[in-house]
Every structure is written in structure tokens, then in C-alpha cells.
Enzyme design. Structure first.
Site, PDB file in Angstrom:
ATOM      1  N   ASP A   1       4.063   6.887  -9.289  1.00 32.98           N
ATOM      2  CA  ASP A   1       3.026   6.553  -8.121  1.00 32.98           C
ATOM      3  C   ASP A   1       2.090   7.872  -8.135  1.00 32.98           C
ATOM      4  O   ASP A   1       2.196   8.775  -9.249  1.00 32.98           O
ATOM      5  CB  ASP A   1       3.550   6.947  -6.908  1.00 32.98           C
ATOM      6  CG  ASP A   1       2.478   6.173  -5.473  1.00 32.98           C
ATOM      7  OD1 ASP A   1       1.641   5.938  -6.239  1.00 32.98           O
ATOM      8  OD2 ASP A   1       3.506   5.389  -4.734  1.00 32.98           O
TER       9      ASP A   1
ATOM     10  N   TRP B   1      -3.141   2.267  -8.916  1.00 32.07           N
ATOM     11  CA  TRP B   1      -3.753   1.275  -7.732  1.00 32.07           C
ATOM     12  C   TRP B   1      -5.124   1.413  -8.758  1.00 32.07           C
ATOM     13  O   TRP B   1      -6.225   1.065  -7.764  1.00 32.07           O
ATOM     14  CB  TRP B   1      -3.782   2.104  -6.329  1.00 32.07           C
ATOM     15  CG  TRP B   1      -3.159   3.273  -6.697  1.00 32.07           C
ATOM     16  CD1 TRP B   1      -1.900   2.878  -5.553  1.00 32.07           C
ATOM     17  CD2 TRP B   1      -2.999   4.698  -6.862  1.00 32.07           C
ATOM     18  NE1 TRP B   1      -1.136   3.710  -5.192  1.00 32.07           N
ATOM     19  CE2 TRP B   1      -1.813   4.987  -5.629  1.00 32.07           C
ATOM     20  CE3 TRP B   1      -4.270   5.289  -6.467  1.00 32.07           C
ATOM     21  CZ2 TRP B   1      -1.280   6.275  -5.849  1.00 32.07           C
ATOM     22  CZ3 TRP B   1      -3.654   6.836  -6.606  1.00 32.07           C
ATOM     23  CH2 TRP B   1      -2.593   7.332  -6.123  1.00 32.07           C
ATOM     24  N   GLY B   2      -5.747   1.036  -9.526  1.00 33.05           N
ATOM     25  CA  GLY B   2      -6.477   0.233  -9.928  1.00 33.05           C
ATOM     26  C   GLY B   2      -7.747   1.445 -10.184  1.00 33.05           C
ATOM     27  O   GLY B   2      -9.055   1.055 -10.344  1.00 33.05           O
TER      28      GLY B   2
ATOM     29  N   ASP C   1      -2.426  -1.221  -2.480  1.00 37.28           N
ATOM     30  CA  ASP C   1      -1.595  -1.904  -1.922  1.00 37.28           C
ATOM     31  C   ASP C   1      -1.581  -2.957  -1.270  1.00 37.28           C
ATOM     32  O   ASP C   1      -3.446  -2.775  -0.726  1.00 37.28           O
ATOM     33  CB  ASP C   1      -1.125  -0.933  -0.768  1.00 37.28           C
ATOM     34  CG  ASP C   1      -0.197   0.345  -1.510  1.00 37.28           C
ATOM     35  OD1 ASP C   1      -0.278   0.927  -2.838  1.00 37.28           O
ATOM     36  OD2 ASP C   1       0.728   1.020  -0.812  1.00 37.28           O
TER      37      ASP C   1
HETATM   38  C1  GLA Z   1       1.714   3.976  -2.303  1.00 38.39           C
HETATM   39  C2  GLA Z   1       2.293   2.804  -3.772  1.00 38.39           C
HETATM   40  C3  GLA Z   1       3.208   1.726  -2.813  1.00 38.39           C
HETATM   41  C4  GLA Z   1       4.489   2.602  -2.367  1.00 38.39           C
HETATM   42  C5  GLA Z   1       3.827   4.100  -1.679  1.00 38.39           C
HETATM   43  C6  GLA Z   1       5.406   4.547  -1.313  1.00 38.39           C
HETATM   44  O1  GLA Z   1       1.201   3.902  -1.621  1.00 38.39           O
HETATM   45  O2  GLA Z   1       0.890   1.821  -4.391  1.00 38.39           O
HETATM   46  O3  GLA Z   1       3.711   0.757  -3.206  1.00 38.39           O
HETATM   47  O4  GLA Z   1       5.083   2.609  -3.915  1.00 38.39           O
HETATM   48  O5  GLA Z   1       2.947   4.159  -2.224  1.00 38.39           O
HETATM   49  O6  GLA Z   1       5.178   6.051  -0.551  1.00 38.39           O
END
Ligand code: GLA
Length: 637
Positions: A194, A260-261, A281
């Protein structure tokens, strides 16, 4: 994609003495020079998109061994494991602390009792159980010192405990130590990395100001690619990659990038990991599913065997995708399958209703996702309310999905042309939910209910009898250099209200860079491919100053109609098109300007493994200069 900045020489005329003592500048490598190798990620084990289960959507950080093993057990008992679901991934919430002074990570013993059986805290008993069930095990970490839940959770029940240093459970400063622990010691097979640690811990963030966490100057800004330090993010992944290779001598691992892009990762994630998140997400809301779908659906050339787009985990089982919403749940599943997205179930499988189990267990749809050719579907029809996605399969058959995004029922026209099949030969559709077969010639009507996705396997006679268009084999085409000089936010992605921020503020702005990237059967900005008034239904659209790598699996000829696309605003500059085979120049066009008719370019590629298609123009700043490889195809004659 970011280009390397050439090193500039200082002006020397009046400064001979100084110049003599100055270091010699090296010319920057030419990014358009043929590399003669496939440069997208090929390490790890992701020949087809990974399938499995993750704890995050079902449980957040409130995880324990019983919940995870319960879902793993149902995966095996229900037959889902036999259908390919193998990875059982622990997401955020497992870490208790980083022990001092040796820095070894400690697992929450109350939640994972088997980790505290004897000696040092260890996930080995847990991964042994999964392996004994025939499954694979996944773990979660962060690029920074701290994770996403540490940044965003308002309740610290499930968060790491202890001193500031003890609560630093992310990879930053511990890459080699942690990767060795996860893979060599604990026996994991998968890691999701992450990015919140590089985003949320600036000196002015409340949790840093209050002394809870140490500051780490943010290099990632989800809302703004221009405020992101892309090389810094890439450097972290390079380190992680080296460690993964050191500690997985058998190469049996999978690296999941989770930024996340942001940071223009939709352009380069394919070079650094097996799967790469293309958006923020997903939530169990229809609108959010659209956002995540759109973040990957026009990136068909940025996904290949070994390097897949990841629009996030499945949310089948909750909210708009629960047992009361089977139409939506089926759409979500069919769309992810067509995108070659990882199929990661995100529900508590101990209580998942049978009709939902049947959706994720549809073997015919799974087979599309796991097709060995690895071609992400392309958009054969792309309107805001209805889309038609077509996927070329290894068998020579195709798959088609007709997706009604709107609120009313639609009688969609499906044509042989959408499928690149002959209009004068029968086309047979097999419905992958009902298994019913229907045939048509030239065109047919397909009724699609609101939010429904009709999905079919297709048999017919190909328009191109003796080869494959490059746009039909997206899994073999890698935009190594896509010509984008300044990454810009993509305005074509559906902007939903994110559940976590409600409707405060002005709403989501376009934020995922990638606008102007290479496309199959479309210009980089979504127009029909066209050169000097002649449209091309098949081809690759890309900006000038680009280099495409094409894997040749035994074809003998590459041919294309090349030219500056009619959508170009730059009408002055010429572009030269070149075909290389394993690093050797095979064919080259004259310099072509806007409005000039397409030039036919063709090269004998017998025995060539890697073809490179280069479009070079004299000057930089080529956003205004889309070019077209019309009807680009690999032929067997
Ligand atoms: C981010 C990721 C999620 C998840 C959370 C965990 O938001 O994008 O997929 O792993 O963290 O805290």
C-alpha cells in the site's frame, strides 16, 4: 510516461577553463531506441490474473485467524479453489508492533493465536495450514513507515501498539528485513504494498503533529499528479523488487502495487509489479464500481500476462452487490473477468448466499479471465450509457460483454463488425449465464436490462483470416514509451461520490493520470482512428515519440497503414514510423505530416521474437500529435 531529462552542458564559449574542469556530460539514453526485449514486468507468478480472497472488504482491520481460515475452508469445500481461487490474502490489521531494537515484526497474538505458539511470533503455522489446503498465502504492508489504517482509522483498537518506533510496521527502511521475514521465514506467496505511508504523514498531519507518528514528507498526492514525485515512488518499488527476487529463489511470488492510480502509475505499474491498482478503493456502491471499472477499461494496452490492471477487489456480497442485487453482482463479476482484473473475493464466505457463490463460481466466465492469451477486452462501442467490450481468446473464439450502465432497458445492436467477424458468415453467441446459444448474420438485437451485462462466448469467421490485428492481442503489445510527456488527469473516468467523504466539498475531480495513453482501436483521446479522411476500425492510436513492444508468437509479417491522425492539432511536424525486429531496423516510412495519406508499411518478421514500432517526430511536446498504426496486424503469410 516520464522521460529522462537530458543532462545539459553549460555554455562554454567564454568559460573554457571552467568547462575543461567540468565533469563530462553523458548523452541521455534515447528512449525510442529499440531495446530488443519485453520491458513490462515478467517476474513473479502471474501468467494469468491472480484469483483468491482478501480480508479487507469483509472485515477491514477487524481480522482474526478464524475468519480468514473460515473463508479459506469454504473456498476449498465449495469447489471455488478447484476453479482457480487460490490466494488467501491478509490485508491491513495483522501487525502488533515492530520489536526493538532488532526490528522484527510481531503479529497480534490475540487475533492469530497460532502465531504465538512458541519462540518468535510467526505466521508460519498459519501459512502451513493454507498450503496444506492447496492454497497460497498473501500478506500486506506499506511503502512508508505506517499503513493506511494508521493514517485513516479513527479508532485504534486494531492498530499497532507501543512506542512511535514500535508502531512503524511499514517497509520504509526495512525492505530487505521484512521481505525476508514474509517470504523466506513465514512462507507467504503474495504481498500487497500500500502507499499511505508516502502520502499521509506530512509534518502538518494531525497524527504527526500530536506526536503519534514520525513525519515522512509525502511524495504521493492522489489528487494531483503534478505534486507527486514519481521517481521516488518508483525507487521504492525497485528496492522491493530486488528484495523479492533475493528472497524468492524459486520465483513463486506475486507483487501487488497499491497506489490507487496516483503518481501516473496507470502508465508504469506494468513495469514494476504483477498487478497494479488503477483507482482509489471500491465500495459496495454501483457508482463506485463504475469509477473503478473505468479506471482500467481504457488501459487495455497497459495489461499483459505478468502485469495486470487492478481495479480493486470484488465487492460481491454487500450493498449494491448483495443477494438482493444479483443483476448488479453478475455485472460486476462479468466486467472484472473481461478486464483481466484479479478476481479477489472480498466477502465473508462463511455466510455467502449460494446464488452469489454461483456467480463467482461461473467457470465459463472465469475461463475468460484466465484465458492464456491474456488479452484485456477492448471497447468496441463506448458511450456513457452503454458499452460493448470484446476480448480475443487463445482458442480463436471471442468473448463479448454488453454493459448497460444506464437506468432504462436497451435493445443493443451487436454487429459482426464490433467483433471483427465477417458480416456474411454466421456468428454464434453462447450466453455464459443461461448457456443458451443463438446465431445471427451481420447484426442482431440484444436486450439488456438496466445495470445488466450480457456476456457471451462468440464463434464466427474472422475478417482478418490469416492473422491478428494488434488491437486484438493487447496482451502482446506493450507501450514501452507512450509519448506522454506531462501526465494529465483522465477526464473519461466516472466520478462517483466516495463513501468516506460523503458529499462534503466539491466532489471528485479528474485525478487519475493517463490521459493521452496508447489505445486499441481508438486515438489516445478517444476518437476514431483516421488518416487523411480514411477511418480505421482496427489499429493502435498513440502519441508521436512513442515505442511499442510487440511479442511475435510465430507470425511472418507485420503490416500497417501509418500516418498522423486527423485528430492532431499540430499540422506542421512530420513523423517517421519505423519497424524494428529484435533490435534491427526492418522498415521505415518517410516523414508524414497531418493530412498526408497513410503510407503502407510492412516488414518480414519471420523468426523475430520482439517487434518494436517507433513513431518519431522532430520536436518534443507532442501531446498535439496523435499518430495511427491503422490496421496494424501480424500475419502468417
Ligand atoms: C488502502 C487500500 C485498501 C486497503 C486499505 C487498508 O485504502 O487501498 O485496499 O488495503 O488501505 O488500510
Amino acid at each position: 510516461m516520464q522521460k529522462k531529462t537530458p543532462i545539459r552542458l553549460r555554455p562554454c564559449a567564454a568559460l573554457i577553463a571552467m568547462c575543461l574542469s567540468a565533469p563530462v556530460a553523458h548523452a541521455a539514453p534515447d528512449p525510442l531506441a529499440p531495446g530488443a526485449r519485453w520491458s513490462a514486468y515478467a517476474a513473479g507468478r502471474a501468467a494469468t490474473p491472480p484469483m483468491g480472497w482478501s480480508s479487507w472488504n469483509a472485515f477491514g482491520t477487524d481480522i482474526d485467524e478464524a475468519k480468514i481460515l473460515g473463508s479459506a475452508r469454504r473456498i476449498v469445500d465449495s469447489g471455488l479453489a478447484a476453479s482457480g481461487y487460490r490466494y488467501i490474502n491478509i490485508d491491513d490489521g495483522w501487525a502488533l508492533r515492530r520489536q526493538q531494537p532488532d526490528g522484527r515484526l510481531v503479529i497480534r497474538p490475540d487475533r492469530f493465536p497460532s502465531s504465538a505458539g512458541g519462540g518468535a511470533s510467526s505466521f508460519r503455522p498459519f501459512t502451513d495450514q493454507l498450503h496444506a489446503m492447496g492454497l497460497k498465502a498473501g500478506i500486506y504492508s506499506d511503502l512508508g513507515r505506517n499503513t493506511c489504517s494508521q493514517a485513516y482509522s479513527s479508532d485504534d483498537t486494531d492498530l499497532p501498539k507501543g512506542s512511535v518506533l514500535e508502531r512503524e510496521v511499514g517497509l520504509y527502511g526495512h525492505v530487505d528485513q521484512d521481505i525476508a521475514l514474509y517470504f523466506s521465514d513465514w512462507g507467504f506467496d503474495f504481498i500487497k504494498v500500500d502507499g499511505c505511508g508516502l502520502r499521509a504523514y506530512g509534518a502538518d498531519s494531525p497524527k504527526v503533529r500530536s506526536g503519534q507518528y514520525r513525519a515522512l514528507p509525502p511524495v504521493l498526492d492522489l489528487q494531483s499528479v503534478s505534486r507527486t514525485n514519481i521517481p521516488a515512488v518508483q525507487a521504492e518499488f525497485t528496492d522491493i523488487n530486488r528484495a523479492l527476487q533475493r528472497h524468492n529463489p524459486d520465483g513463486d511470488y506475486l507483487l501487488s502495487l497499491c497506489v490507487w492510480g496516483a503518481a501516473d502509475v496507470r502508465a508504469w505499474g506494468k513495469n514494476f509489479g504483477n498487478i497494479s491498482r488503477t483507482s482509489d478503493d471500491i465500495t459496495p456502491a454501483w457508482a463506485r464500481m463504475l469509477t473503478n471499472f473505468d479506471s482500467a477499461s481504457r488501459r487495455e494496452l497497459y495489461a499483459h500476462p505478468g502485469s495486470w490492471n487492478d481495479p480493486d477487489m470484488l465487492y460481491i456480497g454487500k450493498g449494491d452487490f448483495d443477494a438482493g442485487h444479483l443483476v448488479e453482482a453478475r455485472s460486476h463479476f462479468a466486467l472484472w473477468a473481461m478486464l483481466n482484473a484479479p478476481l479477489m473475493i472480498g466477502a465473508d464466505l462463511r455466510s455467502m448466499a449460494q446464488p452469489l457463490m454461483d456467480i463467482v463460481g461461473n467457470v465459463d466466465i472465469i475461463a475468460l479471465n484466465q484465458d492464456p492469451a491474456g488479452n484485456q477486452a477492448t471497447l468496441a462501442y463506448d458511450a456513457d450509457d452503454l458499452q460493448i467490450l470484446v476480448k480475443q481468446l487463445a482458442s480463436g473464439q471471442k468473448a463479448v460483454a454488453i454493459f448497460n450502465r444506464g437506468l432504462g432497458p436497451v435493445e443493443a445492436d451487436l454487429t459482426a463488425a464490433h467483433l471483427k467477424l465477417r458480416q456474411d458468415a454466421p456468428v454464434t453467441l453462447t450466453d455464459l449465464w443461461s448457456k443458451e446459444k443463438t446465431s445471427f448474420t451481420n447484426e442482431t438485437k440484444v436486450r439488456v436490462a438496466p445495470r445488466e451485462t450480457r456476456i457471451f462466448r462468440v464463434d464466427g469467421t474472422r475478417v482478418l483470416a490469416d492473422g491478428l490485428y494488434l488491437s486484438e492481442q493487447t496482451g502482446n503489445v506493450n507501450p514501452a514509451v507512450d509519448g506522454v510527456v506531462r501526465p494529465q488527469a483522465d477526464p473519461s473516468i466516472f466520478r462517483s461520490s466516495a463513501g468516506w467523504s460523503g458529499t462534503k466539498g466539491a466532489g471528485e475531480r479528474p485525478m487519475y493520470a493517463g490521459w493521452g495513453g496508447a489505445r486499441a482501436d481508438s486515438t489516445p483521446y478517444g476518437q476514431t482512428l483516421q488518416i487523411a479522411g480514411k477511418p480505421y476500425a482496427a489499429g493502435i492510436g498513440v502519441l508521436a515519440n512513442s515505442r511499442l513492444e510487440v511479442r511475435n508468437l510465430g507470425h511472418r509479417r507485420l503490416s500497417a497503414q501509418v500516418g498522423v491522425d486527423d485528430s492532431a492539432q499540430d499540422r506542421a511536424r512530420g513523423v517517421t514510423f519505423m519497424i524494428y525486429g529484435d533490435g534491427r531496423l526492418l522498415a521505415s516510412s518517410k516523414a508524414l505530416r497531418w493530412g498526408q495519406p497513410a503510407q503502407a508499411l510492412s516488414a518480414d518478421v519471420s523468426g523475430v521474437k520482439l517487434i518494436e514500432l517507433v513513431a518519431r517526430s522532430a520536436a518534443a511536446g507532442n501531446e498535439q500529435l496523435p499518430v495511427t498504426w491503422g490496421e496494424a496486424a501480424l500475419l502468417s503469410k
